[in-house]
Design a protein around this motif. Structure first.
Motif, PDB file in Angstrom:
ATOM      1  N   VAL A  59       8.317  70.554  66.384  1.00 26.88           N
ATOM      2  CA  VAL A  59       8.498  70.345  67.296  1.00 26.88           C
ATOM      3  C   VAL A  59      10.253  69.245  67.710  1.00 26.88           C
ATOM      4  O   VAL A  59       9.663  67.976  67.433  1.00 26.88           O
ATOM      5  N   CYS A  60      10.834  68.817  69.053  1.00 29.54           N
ATOM      6  CA  CYS A  60      11.335  68.398  69.362  1.00 29.54           C
ATOM      7  C   CYS A  60      10.671  66.807  70.270  1.00 29.54           C
ATOM      8  O   CYS A  60      10.140  67.588  70.712  1.00 29.54           O
ATOM      9  N   THR A  61      10.662  65.827  70.007  1.00 28.01           N
ATOM     10  CA  THR A  61      10.214  65.241  70.942  1.00 28.01           C
ATOM     11  C   THR A  61      10.640  65.158  72.798  1.00 28.01           C
ATOM     12  O   THR A  61       9.423  65.751  73.129  1.00 28.01           O
ATOM     13  N   ARG A  93      18.281  64.379  63.923  1.00 32.52           N
ATOM     14  CA  ARG A  93      18.820  65.329  63.167  1.00 32.52           C
ATOM     15  C   ARG A  93      19.751  65.081  64.343  1.00 32.52           C
ATOM     16  O   ARG A  93      19.548  65.796  65.374  1.00 32.52           O
ATOM     17  N   GLY A  94      20.707  64.242  64.412  1.00 32.63           N
ATOM     18  CA  GLY A  94      21.646  63.554  65.213  1.00 32.63           C
ATOM     19  C   GLY A  94      21.134  63.204  66.203  1.00 32.63           C
ATOM     20  O   GLY A  94      20.300  61.975  65.954  1.00 32.63           O
ATOM     21  N   MET A  95      21.369  62.945  67.493  1.00 36.77           N
ATOM     22  CA  MET A  95      20.756  62.256  68.553  1.00 36.77           C
ATOM     23  C   MET A  95      18.642  63.140  68.433  1.00 36.77           C
ATOM     24  O   MET A  95      18.013  61.512  69.593  1.00 36.77           O
ATOM     25  N   ASN A  96      18.188  63.782  68.422  1.00 33.05           N
ATOM     26  CA  ASN A  96      16.814  64.600  68.261  1.00 33.05           C
ATOM     27  C   ASN A  96      16.164  64.029  67.511  1.00 33.05           C
ATOM     28  O   ASN A  96      16.284  63.848  65.822  1.00 33.05           O
TER      29      ASN A  96
END
Length: 119
Positions: A59-61, A93-96
């Motif tokens: 899960v993304c922050t 992953r990139g900015m995430n």
């Protein structure tokens, strides 16, 4: 002023005999206590619950922050504590940043506490 705990690397899963096998050494007891301390917060328990039940396992922050109703910076602090304890793993992953639960660490901790649990 409270006594500071020593700096110990707890990022690897705990590996020792169950607490019921024999009295633990001071070092082993400290290893277990530091991992339990990382989990001893309602927000961290909820974060672990979200991660363990997430589709795809991560899960993304930003989504975790929404899930617990806190600012992303606060959630990042809690995730940092769980990461130091070896309970979660980040992937950028990139900015995430996406987090996943390290089930091997949780299983090892469970076995240390109760080897007969869930068999």
């Amino acid at each position: 002023m409270p006594k500071a705990l020593p700096i110990v690397d707890v990022s690897a899963p705990i590996c020792c005999a169950p607490v019921s096998a024999a009295p633990m050494s001071d070092d082993t007891a400290l290893q277990v206590a530091l991992r339990l301390k990382a989990l001893a917060d309602p927000v961290r328990i909820k974060l672990m619950s979200i991660l363990l039940t997430a589709d795809g396992g991560e899960v993304c922050t930003c989504d975790l922050a929404t899930g617990v109703g806190l600012a992303e910076s606060t959630v990042s602090h809690h995730l940092g504590q769980l990461k130091k304890a070896g309970m979660v793993a980040p992937t950028r992953r990139g900015m995430n940043v996406f987090y996943s639960a390290r089930t091997d660490s949780l299983d090892a901790l469970r076995l240390v506490l109760d080897p007969n649990c869930c068999t």
